[in-house]
Write an enzyme that holds these catalytic residues in place. Structure first.
Site, PDB file in Angstrom:
ATOM      1  N   ASP A  27     -23.355  11.629  11.054  1.00 33.16           N
ATOM      2  CA  ASP A  27     -22.891  12.983  10.773  1.00 33.16           C
ATOM      3  C   ASP A  27     -21.666  13.304  11.640  1.00 33.16           C
ATOM      4  O   ASP A  27     -20.652  12.622  11.522  1.00 33.16           O
ATOM      5  CB  ASP A  27     -24.021  14.000  10.957  1.00 33.16           C
TER       6      ASP A  27
ATOM      7  N   ASP B 176     -23.545   7.238   8.200  1.00 34.15           N
ATOM      8  CA  ASP B 176     -22.849   7.716   9.396  1.00 34.15           C
ATOM      9  C   ASP B 176     -23.798   8.542  10.245  1.00 34.15           C
ATOM     10  O   ASP B 176     -24.907   8.868   9.824  1.00 34.15           O
ATOM     11  CB  ASP B 176     -21.656   8.580   8.990  1.00 34.15           C
TER      12      ASP B 176
END
Length: 314
Positions: free
Chosen positions: A213, A211
């Site tokens: 973050d 991802d």
């Protein structure tokens, strides 16, 4: 220490990696330690032609939160079985556009932002770990060569900021961590890596960026570049690359990437030199003193078969 199950290579599986060997091909041990129980039983089997000890960092049901992992027990148990090199897998968030979701990273540096964790074996004996280069250079070279041949998005270096968890970062924290020099963010690499070094175990880490973050996008140009890189990647599918991180998102992307992660670990294990010797970052005698701890009467020879054998290949 002498043990009938002696192995020199260990694998610590991070989030999403809970089984490594085919059903019926591995033995399982519950290894008592002076520091309490390990996160899971240790499976011993063959991977890429090498005898390997495998342990799951969060437990097989992902039941151990990042701040509750008994890293000292995990590392001590592996060393008691003869392990001198650990290949670890980690799920990480990307803090930098060059580390887009779907990217594999052979981590080379750490920034520790954890607190309150048992982060040394040397509570009474003063020992200062030499830790300028946390991950073993020989193992990193082997990992880089192995992963670069897998035709997946790949970074041969990366600085990981290790946060306390279990919560994810705020947007402001993501920006701050990036400005501090971080490329990725994680919750478990410390104290695991320094503890291993204290016992004379070399480590190498393979991270998978799940991802961005906290949806980090400092500029529109950088966000567009990250999205383009993710779209062009030939590795695991990571649609919605800029989505704000959730646990469900992380686990979904890890599940999609699992086969590649296992294959990469196998390639790294196969590439470790047969005559590999770890660096001495604290005196060998000091490490040996930890392994002689008898506070619970635990020794490698007291390892007991676990209740069941390893399950199917992940």
């Amino acid at each position: 220490m002498e043990n009938d199950e002696a192995v020199t290579i260990g694998v610590i599986g991070g989030s999403g990696l809970y089984q490594l060997f085919e059903e019926g091909t591995a033995d399982e041990l519950d290894v008592p330690t002076p520091f309490g129980p390990t996160s899971s039983p240790i499976s011993i089997g063959t991977l890429a032609g090498r005898r390997v000890a495998f342990l799951t960092r969060h437990g097989r049901e992902h039941s151990v939160a990042p701040h509750r992992i008994n890293h000292r027990a995990n590392v001590w148990a592996l060393r008691s079985l003869g392990v001198r090199a650990i290949v670890s897998s980690s799920a990480v968030g990307g803090l930098h556009p060059g580390y887009a979701p779907g990217t594999f990273v052979v981590t080379d540096q750490l920034i520790d932002r954890t607190w309150g964790r048992a982060d040394t074996f040397f509570e009474d004996d003063v020992q200062h770990l030499s830790f300028a280069d946390p991950f073993d250079p020989t193992l990193r070279r082997a990992a880089i060569e192995a992963v670069s041949g897998l035709d997946v998005p790949f970074r041969p270096t990366g600085t990981c900021v290790v946060i306390q968890g279990p919560r994810f970062s705020t947007r402001a924290e993501s920006v701050w961590l990036r400005q501090a020099g971080g490329h990725t963010v994680n919750m478990t690499m410390t104290p695991e890596v320094p503890l291993a070094a204290e016992l004379g175990i070399a480590t190498v880490n393979l991270s998978f960026v799940t991802d961005a973050d906290a949806g980090l996008a400092p500029t529109e140009d950088e966000a567009a570049a990250a999205a383009a890189a993710a779209a062009a990647a030939s590795g695991p599918d990571v649609d919605d690359a800029g989505a704000v991180v959730t646990h469900a998102l992380v686990m979904e992307r890890l599940a999609r990437a699992n086969e590649v992660i296992v294959r990469a670990i196998g390639q790294i294990v196969a590439a470790i030199p047969a005559d590999f010797t770890p660096r001495e970052l604290v005196p060998t005698t000091a490490s040996a003193s930890i392994m002689q701890a008898q506070s619970t009467g635990a020794t490698a020879t007291q390892a007991q078969p676990a209740a069941s054998t390893a399950g199917a290949t992940a």
